[in-house]
Design a protein around this motif. Structure first.
Motif, PDB file in Angstrom:
ATOM      1  N   VAL A   1      -7.867 -20.682  25.817  1.00  7.65           N
ATOM      2  CA  VAL A   1      -7.004 -20.053  24.828  1.00  7.65           C
ATOM      3  C   VAL A   1      -6.257 -21.170  24.096  1.00  7.65           C
ATOM      4  O   VAL A   1      -5.794 -22.132  24.718  1.00  7.65           O
ATOM      5  CB  VAL A   1      -6.006 -19.094  25.504  1.00  7.65           C
ATOM      6  N   ILE A   2      -6.150 -21.063  22.785  1.00 13.08           N
ATOM      7  CA  ILE A   2      -5.479 -22.071  21.975  1.00 13.08           C
ATOM      8  C   ILE A   2      -4.146 -21.516  21.485  1.00 13.08           C
ATOM      9  O   ILE A   2      -4.110 -20.458  20.843  1.00 13.08           O
ATOM     10  CB  ILE A   2      -6.350 -22.486  20.766  1.00 13.08           C
ATOM     11  N   ALA A   3      -3.073 -22.210  21.807  1.00 17.32           N
ATOM     12  CA  ALA A   3      -1.735 -21.794  21.376  1.00 17.32           C
ATOM     13  C   ALA A   3      -1.169 -22.866  20.454  1.00 17.32           C
ATOM     14  O   ALA A   3      -0.976 -24.012  20.868  1.00 17.32           O
ATOM     15  CB  ALA A   3      -0.817 -21.589  22.575  1.00 17.32           C
ATOM     16  N   ILE A   4      -0.931 -22.500  19.205  1.00 16.74           N
ATOM     17  CA  ILE A   4      -0.377 -23.410  18.204  1.00 16.74           C
ATOM     18  C   ILE A   4       1.057 -22.975  17.923  1.00 16.74           C
ATOM     19  O   ILE A   4       1.301 -21.845  17.499  1.00 16.74           O
ATOM     20  CB  ILE A   4      -1.184 -23.372  16.895  1.00 16.74           C
TER      21      ILE A   4
ATOM     22  N   LYS B   1      -9.754 -20.170  16.787  1.00 17.25           N
ATOM     23  CA  LYS B   1     -10.848 -19.414  17.396  1.00 17.25           C
ATOM     24  C   LYS B   1     -12.063 -20.307  17.637  1.00 17.25           C
ATOM     25  O   LYS B   1     -12.714 -20.226  18.696  1.00 17.25           O
ATOM     26  CB  LYS B   1     -11.233 -18.231  16.504  1.00 17.25           C
ATOM     27  N   THR B   2     -12.367 -21.157  16.680  1.00 16.21           N
ATOM     28  CA  THR B   2     -13.506 -22.070  16.828  1.00 16.21           C
ATOM     29  C   THR B   2     -13.279 -23.045  17.972  1.00 16.21           C
ATOM     30  O   THR B   2     -14.183 -23.315  18.773  1.00 16.21           O
ATOM     31  CB  THR B   2     -13.743 -22.834  15.512  1.00 16.21           C
ATOM     32  N   LEU B   3     -12.066 -23.590  18.079  1.00 17.06           N
ATOM     33  CA  LEU B   3     -11.760 -24.520  19.163  1.00 17.06           C
ATOM     34  C   LEU B   3     -11.796 -23.797  20.513  1.00 17.06           C
ATOM     35  O   LEU B   3     -12.217 -24.388  21.514  1.00 17.06           O
ATOM     36  CB  LEU B   3     -10.392 -25.160  18.936  1.00 17.06           C
TER      37      LEU B   3
ATOM     38  N   ILE C   1      -7.532 -32.462  17.869  1.00 20.11           N
ATOM     39  CA  ILE C   1      -8.549 -32.109  18.856  1.00 20.11           C
ATOM     40  C   ILE C   1      -9.740 -31.421  18.194  1.00 20.11           C
ATOM     41  O   ILE C   1     -10.901 -31.705  18.505  1.00 20.11           O
ATOM     42  CB  ILE C   1      -7.944 -31.194  19.939  1.00 20.11           C
ATOM     43  N   ALA C   2      -9.442 -30.517  17.264  1.00 18.43           N
ATOM     44  CA  ALA C   2     -10.498 -29.706  16.651  1.00 18.43           C
ATOM     45  C   ALA C   2     -11.344 -30.472  15.654  1.00 18.43           C
ATOM     46  O   ALA C   2     -12.562 -30.277  15.578  1.00 18.43           O
ATOM     47  CB  ALA C   2      -9.869 -28.487  15.967  1.00 18.43           C
ATOM     48  N   THR C   3     -10.707 -31.356  14.874  1.00 18.46           N
ATOM     49  CA  THR C   3     -11.419 -32.010  13.773  1.00 18.46           C
ATOM     50  C   THR C   3     -11.401 -33.527  13.846  1.00 18.46           C
ATOM     51  O   THR C   3     -12.144 -34.188  13.118  1.00 18.46           O
ATOM     52  CB  THR C   3     -10.815 -31.589  12.420  1.00 18.46           C
ATOM     53  N   GLY C   4     -10.515 -34.076  14.674  1.00 16.62           N
ATOM     54  CA  GLY C   4     -10.395 -35.529  14.746  1.00 16.62           C
ATOM     55  C   GLY C   4      -9.589 -36.124  13.610  1.00 16.62           C
ATOM     56  O   GLY C   4      -9.499 -37.345  13.483  1.00 16.62           O
TER      57      GLY C   4
ATOM     58  N   GLU D   1      -1.500 -31.678  16.573  1.00 18.64           N
ATOM     59  CA  GLU D   1      -2.214 -31.989  17.824  1.00 18.64           C
ATOM     60  C   GLU D   1      -3.489 -31.170  17.944  1.00 18.64           C
ATOM     61  O   GLU D   1      -4.552 -31.701  18.294  1.00 18.64           O
ATOM     62  CB  GLU D   1      -1.284 -31.732  19.010  1.00 18.64           C
ATOM     63  N   ILE D   2      -3.400 -29.885  17.636  1.00 17.42           N
ATOM     64  CA  ILE D   2      -4.584 -29.028  17.720  1.00 17.42           C
ATOM     65  C   ILE D   2      -5.616 -29.437  16.679  1.00 17.42           C
ATOM     66  O   ILE D   2      -6.824 -29.464  16.948  1.00 17.42           O
ATOM     67  CB  ILE D   2      -4.192 -27.551  17.554  1.00 17.42           C
TER      68      ILE D   2
END
Length: 273
Positions: free
Chosen positions: A165-168, A156-158, A125-128, A121-122
């Motif tokens: 804050v990004i939680a994976i 960090k980039t996203l 969002i980040a790269t498509g 999912e992340i």
């Protein structure tokens, strides 16, 4: 390390407004209660603004998209207006045009404090280009030791792009803002054998951030560590009692309700990158 965050959660008992999916709504409510928070699950667009005013944080979960999207946007705008933390779970984003477009609308109209998802999912969002297996991460996207640095950099980039804050979550968890990342190695594979542990974690992050709105990164990391430690303890008890997945779910919530800073500090496995 996270003593103050847990203590403030116990003291403040934040009200967490969850617009979440109907498959896991009961478990999300119970995990928030177990952590010391107070859940409310108002979904109707006609009242979500008023309900959000009474709460300390907002959780938006895209698991069963439908009319809830307008409610999510209305509640999100109100939470932004009030300065409340907003936590998004972009369930299965990238799996369909509906979900991808819904995320894009939410992103364009609501500011998120935390975006919590699995690696697929992340990545979507980040790269498509992320891929999913229903609501689960694709095995090809799994974060391993040899791909960890790349995943940390992506998070960090996203975070720089979204301001959140990004939680994976996965076998190795990552919680990052634009400059700092917590790498967390708690949890147990049995957590993937019951429905809703990801949704429960998102709701839990909402509770932790609601009590600690000035420490979003640390609060999200504390919630992820807490869920992982409780998962390990629940699995050990399930084995001892010869239980199965239903027992595991119960023990997971039990251990969350009895979690102390000492238990968390003694069990969490994390590093900073």
């Amino acid at each position: 390390m996270f003593e103050e965050i847990l203590n403030r959660l116990a003291e403040q008992k934040p009200i967490v407004h969850c617009i979440t999916n109907f498959v896991t709504v009961n478990d999300c409510a119970n995990i928030v209660l177990a952590s010391g928070g107070s859940p409310t699950m108002a979904h109707d667009v006609g009242e979500v603004g008023e309900i959000t005013e009474m709460c300390q944080s907002l959780v938006l979960n895209m698991g069963t998209l439908g009319d809830d999207l307008e409610a999510m946007i209305a509640a999100g705008k109100k939470a932004n207006e009030l300065g409340h933390p907003v936590v998004l779970d972009p369930v299965a984003v990238g799996a369909s045009k509906l979900r991808t477009n819904a995320y894009r609308r939410l992103e364009s109209e609501v500011r998120f404090s935390v975006i919590r998802g699995n690696i697929s999912e992340i990545k979507a969002i980040a790269t498509g280009s992320g891929s999913t297996k229903g609501v689960d991460a694709d095995d090809l996207d799994t974060v391993r030791e040899d791909t960890l640095d790349q995943a940390v950099q992506m998070a960090k980039t996203l975070s720089r792009k979204t301001g959140a804050v990004i939680a994976i979550s996965g076998a190795i968890d990552i919680v990052a803002d634009r400059e700092k990342a917590y790498v967390i190695r708690n949890g147990h594979p049995m957590m993937a054998r019951i429905t809703g542990t990801g949704c429960m974690l998102t709701a839990l992050i909402g509770a932790f951030c609601g009590a600690n709105p000035d420490r979003i990164l640390d609060s999200a990391a504390a919630a992820v560590c807490s869920m992982g430690v409780c998962g390990e303890l629940a699995h050990a008890k399930t084995v001892r009692t010869e239980g199965g997945t239903l027992s595991f779910r119960t023990y997971l919530i039990d251990y969350m309700s009895n979690l102390t800073p000492e238990k968390l500090n003694g069990g969490m496995k994390l590093e900073i990158r």
